[in-house]
Motif scaffolding. Structure first.
Motif, PDB file in Angstrom:
ATOM      1  N   CYS A 134       0.840  -1.188   0.000  1.00  0.00           N
ATOM      2  CA  CYS A 134       0.000   0.000   0.000  1.00  0.00           C
ATOM      3  C   CYS A 134       0.881   1.246   0.000  1.00  0.00           C
ATOM      4  CB  CYS A 134      -0.881  -0.035   1.253  1.00  0.00           C
ATOM      5  SG  CYS A 134      -2.008   1.348   1.415  1.00  0.00           S
ATOM      6  N   ASP A 136      -0.033   4.140   1.384  1.00  0.00           N
ATOM      7  CA  ASP A 136      -0.357   4.956   2.556  1.00  0.00           C
ATOM      8  C   ASP A 136       0.684   4.668   3.638  1.00  0.00           C
ATOM      9  OD1 ASP A 136      -1.404   6.088   4.882  1.00  0.00           O
ATOM     10  OD2 ASP A 136      -3.465   5.565   4.381  1.00  0.00           O
ATOM     11  N   CYS A 139      -0.223   2.822   6.801  1.00  0.00           N
ATOM     12  CA  CYS A 139      -0.707   1.449   6.688  1.00  0.00           C
ATOM     13  C   CYS A 139       0.442   0.452   6.883  1.00  0.00           C
ATOM     14  CB  CYS A 139      -1.344   1.246   5.305  1.00  0.00           C
ATOM     15  SG  CYS A 139      -2.086  -0.386   5.073  1.00  0.00           S
ATOM     16  N   CYS A 158      -4.838   0.661   6.629  1.00  0.00           N
ATOM     17  CA  CYS A 158      -5.650   1.782   6.161  1.00  0.00           C
ATOM     18  C   CYS A 158      -7.056   1.261   5.869  1.00  0.00           C
ATOM     19  CB  CYS A 158      -5.025   2.410   4.910  1.00  0.00           C
ATOM     20  SG  CYS A 158      -5.049   1.343   3.448  1.00  0.00           S
TER      21      CYS A 158
END
Length: 174
Positions: A134, A136, A139, A158
């Motif tokens: 991911c 993010d 995350c 996330c």
């Protein structure tokens, strides 16, 4: 159920923290089921071959959609890739039932090491539930070698990864 198996001695509070992080991240039970030894065929000098470990690790009683996470302190051997050897702190059989996470190379401070191990454990179990890396940084599925991975020590998913894992778990139990 996510079964934790230690392959070397761990502090009980560290294993309990990993179990709690996995339960919080995936919304399913997690428990320490015991300690096994690293299979002889997986030991390569001072390192452990993660692929061989998962193939040869001793029997752990599970049911259809259970997952197993092996924890150890020994470093994992680098894995080959087209770009060269990849340093490895964990490995999972993507969409499978077994993963391994190593505390080797994590911070020496016990509290920071526990947080990092929790995040690494969530990351590896995420791969078992077919989660990809991911972007993010908050995350746990952020690639561990990514520059931003250490920005957030939280062992959380996330919302996108959490929803994807929940969908995957529902289809697995159907």
């Amino acid at each position: 159920m996510i079964h934790l198996v230690t392959l070397e001695p761990f502090e009980a509070d560290e294993v309990q923290a990993v179990s709690k992080a996995l339960t919080a991240a995936f919304g399913m039970g997690s428990e320490h089921v015991g300690e096994l030894e690293v299979p002889d065929g997986a030991q390569e000098g001072d390192k452990v071959d993660a692929v061989k470990l998962l193939a040869e690790a001793g029997p752990v009683k599970t049911f259809a959609d259970d997952k197993i996470l092996f924890l150890l302190h020994s470093p994992l051997a680098p894995r080959p890739s087209p770009a060269g050897s990849i340093p490895t702190q964990g490995y999972a059989k993507y969409s499978g039932d077994k993963a391994v996470a190593s505390s080797a190379g994590l911070p020496s401070d016990p509290a920071a090491r526990t947080l990092a191990l929790c995040k690494l454990a969530v990351h590896q179990v995420g791969h078992l539930w077919e989660l990809h890396h991911c972007l993010d940084y908050r995350c746990a599925m952020m690639p561990p070698w990514g520059v931003s991975y250490a920005r957030s020590p939280a062992a959380e998913l996330c919302s996108f990864c959490r929803e994807k894992s929940e969908r995957r778990m529902k289809t697995a139990s159907a």
